[in-house]
Design a protein around this motif. Structure first.
Motif, mmCIF file in Angstrom:
data_model
loop_
_atom_site.group_PDB
_atom_site.id
_atom_site.type_symbol
_atom_site.label_atom_id
_atom_site.label_comp_id
_atom_site.label_asym_id
_atom_site.label_seq_id
_atom_site.Cartn_x
_atom_site.Cartn_y
_atom_site.Cartn_z
ATOM 1 N N ARG A 1 37.608 36.854 42.978
ATOM 2 C CA ARG A 1 37.919 36.371 41.630
ATOM 3 C C ARG A 1 38.007 37.511 40.633
ATOM 4 N NH1 ARG A 1 34.131 31.135 41.844
ATOM 5 N NH2 ARG A 1 35.623 29.788 42.901
ATOM 6 N N GLU A 2 37.193 38.551 40.818
ATOM 7 C CA GLU A 2 37.223 39.698 39.914
ATOM 8 C C GLU A 2 38.527 40.478 40.062
ATOM 9 O OE1 GLU A 2 33.780 42.098 40.626
ATOM 10 O OE2 GLU A 2 32.405 40.580 39.870
ATOM 11 N N ASN A 3 38.995 40.659 41.295
ATOM 12 C CA ASN A 3 40.205 41.443 41.535
ATOM 13 C C ASN A 3 40.978 40.811 42.696
ATOM 14 O OD1 ASN A 3 42.144 43.382 41.494
ATOM 15 N ND2 ASN A 3 40.802 45.083 42.023
ATOM 16 N N PRO A 4 41.819 39.813 42.432
ATOM 17 C CA PRO A 4 42.498 39.086 43.502
ATOM 18 C C PRO A 4 43.591 39.879 44.209
ATOM 19 C CG PRO A 4 43.232 38.285 41.377
ATOM 20 C CD PRO A 4 42.127 39.264 41.114
ATOM 21 N N LEU A 5 44.032 40.993 43.656
ATOM 22 C CA LEU A 5 45.110 41.750 44.282
ATOM 23 C C LEU A 5 44.663 42.525 45.517
ATOM 24 C CD1 LEU A 5 47.006 43.105 41.159
ATOM 25 C CD2 LEU A 5 47.594 41.171 42.612
ATOM 26 N N VAL A 6 43.395 42.878 45.609
ATOM 27 C CA VAL A 6 42.925 43.658 46.754
ATOM 28 C C VAL A 6 42.978 42.841 48.045
ATOM 29 C CG1 VAL A 6 40.971 44.899 47.737
ATOM 30 C CG2 VAL A 6 41.556 45.231 45.353
#
Length: 92
Positions: free
Chosen positions: A31-36
């Motif tokens: 949720r903090e960084n969905p692109l990873v």
């Protein structure tokens, strides 16, 4: 300069951490960084497709997929660094 005794030193309270399992941590980080995770899945997908093309003898497509894998890895690293920078800059 006759000052009174120094104030008593009181230690600051220690932070408390909740027990967080793997799944909860994975969901929170996603949720903090969905692109990873998306970049990781893309990289693995391109890699698997490239290996399949290589096994079938389609070397031109296999080379194209290996180059696409490098691009996907680069974008994943860029999103990881961007997420770290955004987390660092974000006010608490």
């Amino acid at each position: 300069m006759a000052a009174g005794p120094p104030p008593p030193l009181e230690p600051s309270p220690l932070p408390t951490f909740t027990d967080e399992g793997f799944v909860e941590k994975f969901i929170r980080k996603t949720r903090e960084n969905p692109l990873v995770p998306l970049g990781c899945l893309t990289t693995v997908g391109v890699l698997v497709y490239g290996v399949i093309c290589f096994k079938k003898g389609n070397t031109r497509r296999s080379q194209l997929m290996m180059r696409a894998r490098v691009v996907a890895q680069g974008l994943t690293i860029a999103s990881l660094v961007g997420g770290i920078m955004a987390t660092t800059i974000k006010p608490r």
